[in-house]
Design a protein around this motif. Structure first.
Motif, PDB file in Angstrom:
ATOM      1  N   ASP A   1      -1.546   8.545   4.156  1.00  0.00           N
ATOM      2  CA  ASP A   1      -1.177   8.939   3.213  1.00  0.00           C
ATOM      3  C   ASP A   1       0.253   8.483   3.428  1.00  0.00           C
ATOM      4  OD1 ASP A   1      -2.786  10.532   2.199  1.00  0.00           O
ATOM      5  OD2 ASP A   1      -2.410  12.558   3.641  1.00  0.00           O
ATOM      6  N   PHE A   2       0.404   7.862   4.515  1.00  0.00           N
ATOM      7  CA  PHE A   2       1.989   6.744   4.750  1.00  0.00           C
ATOM      8  C   PHE A   2       2.043   6.084   4.000  1.00  0.00           C
ATOM      9  CE2 PHE A   2       1.343  11.001   8.512  1.00  0.00           C
ATOM     10  CZ  PHE A   2       2.332  11.393   8.015  1.00  0.00           C
ATOM     11  N   PRO A   3       1.115   4.802   4.190  1.00  0.00           N
ATOM     12  CA  PRO A   3       0.911   3.809   3.951  1.00  0.00           C
ATOM     13  C   PRO A   3       1.368   3.807   2.142  1.00  0.00           C
ATOM     14  CG  PRO A   3      -0.214   3.521   5.411  1.00  0.00           C
ATOM     15  CD  PRO A   3       0.083   5.330   5.221  1.00  0.00           C
ATOM     16  N   ALA A   4       0.495   5.062   1.666  1.00  0.00           N
ATOM     17  CA  ALA A   4       0.546   5.215   0.642  1.00  0.00           C
ATOM     18  C   ALA A   4       1.945   5.821   0.495  1.00  0.00           C
ATOM     19  CB  ALA A   4      -0.848   5.898  -0.338  1.00  0.00           C
ATOM     20  N   ALA A   5       2.119   6.002   0.225  1.00  0.00           N
ATOM     21  CA  ALA A   5       3.514   7.137   0.809  1.00  0.00           C
ATOM     22  C   ALA A   5       4.563   5.435   0.258  1.00  0.00           C
ATOM     23  CB  ALA A   5       4.545   7.953   1.195  1.00  0.00           C
ATOM     24  N   GLN A   6       5.197   4.302   1.713  1.00  0.00           N
ATOM     25  CA  GLN A   6       5.603   3.823   1.267  1.00  0.00           C
ATOM     26  C   GLN A   6       5.229   2.596   0.228  1.00  0.00           C
ATOM     27  OE1 GLN A   6       6.353   1.180   5.453  1.00  0.00           O
ATOM     28  NE2 GLN A   6       6.882  -0.374   4.163  1.00  0.00           N
ATOM     29  N   ASP A   7       4.713   2.325   0.120  1.00  0.00           N
ATOM     30  CA  ASP A   7       4.182   1.544  -1.740  1.00  0.00           C
ATOM     31  C   ASP A   7       4.480   2.101  -2.593  1.00  0.00           C
ATOM     32  OD1 ASP A   7       2.253  -0.160  -0.074  1.00  0.00           O
ATOM     33  OD2 ASP A   7       0.302   0.433  -0.428  1.00  0.00           O
TER      34      ASP A   7
END
Length: 124
Positions: free
Chosen positions: A20-26
């Protein structure tokens, strides 16, 4: 699906999933410079998980409710029907409203279950 027996404890994971965190960063990199988006994600990782009602998150975000026919909303509703838990939502306070950094489809899914459902989220 029996809506009256669904609670935050039986449809939500207690902590966000790692992906979820890389998706949020994107997503956040579309709104903020990359280094600022990365700092926000680091804050999200450290933030405690709290709960807010799905209707309040949706209103604060100023986003429209996706239709139940949306493929991702539908997939999340199927997960819940199969007793698979959803990941908490990642939220950022923005100048013009609440930013859903990750979990918009999960939020819409929870709203269809009941708009008063307590949704676990991380808020920075």
């Amino acid at each position: 699906m029996k809506k009256n027996i669904l609670t935050k404890d039986n449809i939500w994971l207690k902590e966000p999933e790692e992906h979820d965190f890389p998706a949020a960063q994107d997503f956040l990199e579309l709104l903020f410079p990359s280094n600022q988006a990365q700092k926000i994600v680091e804050e999200l990782k450290k933030a405690p998980t709290i709960t807010k009602k799905s209707k309040d998150i949706l209103r604060a975000s100023k986003l429209t409710l996706l239709p139940e026919s949306n493929i991702h909303v539908k997939e999340n509703l199927k997960k819940v029907a199969k007793n698979k838990k959803l990941s908490p939502i990642l939220l950022v306070r923005g100048q013009n409203g609440l930013i859903i950094a990750d979990g918009y489809h999960r939020l819409c899914c929870s709203y269809y279950i009941t708009e008063d459902l307590e949704v676990p989220c991380r808020l920075v």
